[in-house]
Every structure is written in C-alpha cells, then in structure tokens.
Design a protein around this motif. Structure first.
Motif, mmCIF file in Angstrom:
data_model
loop_
_atom_site.group_PDB
_atom_site.id
_atom_site.type_symbol
_atom_site.label_atom_id
_atom_site.label_comp_id
_atom_site.label_asym_id
_atom_site.label_seq_id
_atom_site.Cartn_x
_atom_site.Cartn_y
_atom_site.Cartn_z
ATOM 1 N N ASP A 9 61.283 31.745 55.524
ATOM 2 C CA ASP A 9 60.950 30.727 54.690
ATOM 3 C C ASP A 9 60.102 31.162 53.565
ATOM 4 N N HIS A 10 59.787 32.355 53.337
ATOM 5 C CA HIS A 10 58.904 32.629 52.092
ATOM 6 C C HIS A 10 60.112 33.710 51.346
ATOM 7 N N ALA A 11 60.002 33.047 49.703
ATOM 8 C CA ALA A 11 60.823 33.289 48.938
ATOM 9 C C ALA A 11 60.682 35.272 48.694
ATOM 10 N N ILE A 12 59.321 35.280 48.565
ATOM 11 C CA ILE A 12 58.772 36.739 48.187
ATOM 12 C C ILE A 12 59.139 37.699 49.192
ATOM 13 N N VAL A 13 59.062 37.158 50.573
ATOM 14 C CA VAL A 13 59.324 37.797 51.632
ATOM 15 C C VAL A 13 61.042 38.424 51.709
ATOM 16 N N ARG A 14 61.688 37.204 51.627
ATOM 17 C CA ARG A 14 63.354 37.470 51.502
ATOM 18 C C ARG A 14 63.535 38.517 50.250
ATOM 19 N N SER A 15 62.955 38.254 49.057
ATOM 20 C CA SER A 15 63.228 39.126 48.197
ATOM 21 C C SER A 15 62.770 40.546 48.326
ATOM 22 N N GLY A 16 61.749 40.759 48.871
ATOM 23 C CA GLY A 16 61.314 42.083 49.152
ATOM 24 C C GLY A 16 62.101 42.905 50.118
ATOM 25 N N ILE A 17 62.543 42.162 51.307
ATOM 26 C CA ILE A 17 63.473 42.664 52.131
ATOM 27 C C ILE A 17 65.030 42.892 51.717
ATOM 28 N N GLN A 18 65.311 42.086 50.789
ATOM 29 C CA GLN A 18 66.520 42.219 50.151
ATOM 30 C C GLN A 18 66.847 43.262 49.195
ATOM 31 N N MET A 19 65.586 43.761 48.506
ATOM 32 C CA MET A 19 65.601 44.922 47.598
ATOM 33 C C MET A 19 65.556 46.180 48.434
ATOM 34 N N LEU A 20 64.792 45.960 49.416
ATOM 35 C CA LEU A 20 64.670 47.481 50.496
ATOM 36 C C LEU A 20 66.030 47.548 51.158
ATOM 37 N N ILE A 21 66.837 46.404 51.580
ATOM 38 C CA ILE A 21 67.980 46.728 51.976
ATOM 39 C C ILE A 21 69.079 47.322 50.944
#
Length: 217
Positions: A9-21
């Motif tokens: 539910d946190h956009a920053i967390v989603r964005s960070g994980i997406q960039m990592l993957i």
C-alpha cells in the motif's frame, strides 16, 4: 524470466522493489497493486510466477486474506509475504494461508531477490532461516491432530463471512457487500457453524475474537 507482481500500500515501497527486481536479468515486475483485492484481480488475470505481498494493506483485504484467496483461485502461484513482523504467530498464519516465503522488510536487497528465485523454483524461503525447523514442526503437529486450529478448516470466503457475522452484519447485508445471494450466505454460515462445531451467534463472536477476526479498521 520470472514474472512478478508487487502488492504493497506504500507507493515508495512498490517503486523501490520494482526498480530492484527490474535491475535483474532473470526477473521483471509485470504489475503492481496497492491493496489485497487489486492483488487478487491482477494475479488471476496476469498469472505471474511470484507475488510479493505486503501483510498489512488497509483499507481493503489484507495480505493474509489475499494470500489465502489467491491459493484457492491460482493454486500454482508462489507468494512471498513481505512484512515488518518477526513474530512466530504471524509466520504460522502466513504459511497456513499458503505462502511460499516470509521475509522481513528490514532484510537485505539480495535476500528478497534470493527469495523470489527460490520460491519460483517451487521451494520455500523463510527469513530468518532459523525459523524453518520450528515452522515445520508446528505444521506437522497440526497435521497429526496434536494442535487444534479451526481456522485452517475454513475457506477464505468462509472466514470473510465469519468475520462479518461476528461484527453484527445480517445475512442480507453480507450478501450485498460480497455481491452474493442471501441463500449463498446462509449456506456459508451453516458450513462455518458445522466445521467449527458452533451453535449460537455468541459462540461465533467469541471464536472470531479469539482468532483475530474482529479487526474493525
């Protein structure tokens, strides 16, 4: 290529994980979701290899409920629960719901990547690894009937109906919220009472309270 959906539910967390993957050559994020219902819908539609699921996603359906429902709808899906909770009770519930992995948000980036690769191969990934023996022992006791866990008998839908009944919703109100017929809700209620050996609504409320199904948030 390992296809991944991220639910948080946190956009920053989603964005960070997406960039990592997406920085990895062998995996990619094909979609993201910000709550459980979205995660369920997008996973059923896109059928990724792995879902990285946040445990707490208010409002809407939390990660635990979404995990249970996804395993019913897409049994072959591999789900990694990502959470801040390093607690034995949470780990038990997550694995019983059908998750293949459990990893803390405080873990290193490489741990998450390893977890994704591990579960995509059909194996389990637990963090910290020292909990694995404990969890296996606990689940073996449930299978042997040494530990009683009534909620394990319920489907995701039955657990949802049980929670709403315990909160005071009528059969008609539950039917409207879940877009089901009153007859279907009555059937779910009968099955719940039979499975849990309950006779009255007060017993149902007491059971729901004991098993953490009365979260009004």
């Amino acid at each position: 290529m390992i296809k991944v959906i991220i639910a948080d539910d946190h956009a920053i967390v989603r964005s960070g994980i997406q960039m990592l993957i997406n920085s990895q050559e062998d995996m990619e994020v094909i979609e993201t979701a910000e709550e459980g219902e979205q995660a369920i819908r997008k996973t059923v539609e896109l059928k990724p290899d792995v879902v990285v699921m946040d445990l707490n996603m208010p409002p809407g359906k939390n990660g635990l409920f979404a995990t249970k429902q996804l395993k019913e709808l897409v049994p072959q899906i591999h789900i990694i629960v990502l959470t801040m909770h390093d607690d034995k009770e949470y780990i038990f519930k997550v694995l019983q719901a059908g998750a293949s992995g459990y990893i803390l948000k405080s873990a290193e980036d490489m741990d998450l990547l390893t977890a994704i690769r591990t579960v995509s191969n059909g194996e389990a990934y637990l963090y910290p690894k020292a909990t694995k023996a404990l969890i296996e022992n606990y689940l073996e006791q449930i299978a042997a009937g040494l530990i009683e866990d009534g909620t394990a008998l319920l489907t995701a839908r039955e657990e949802e109906v049980l929670s709403m009944l315990a909160k005071g919703y009528s059969n008609k109100e539950i039917a409207e919220v879940l877009f089901l017929s009153v007859k279907t809700i009555e059937s779910h209620k009968s099955k719940i009472m039979e499975k849990l050996n309950l006779k009255t609504r007060p017993e149902l409320v007491k059971y729901a309270l004991k098993h953490g199904l009365l979260d009004f948030e």
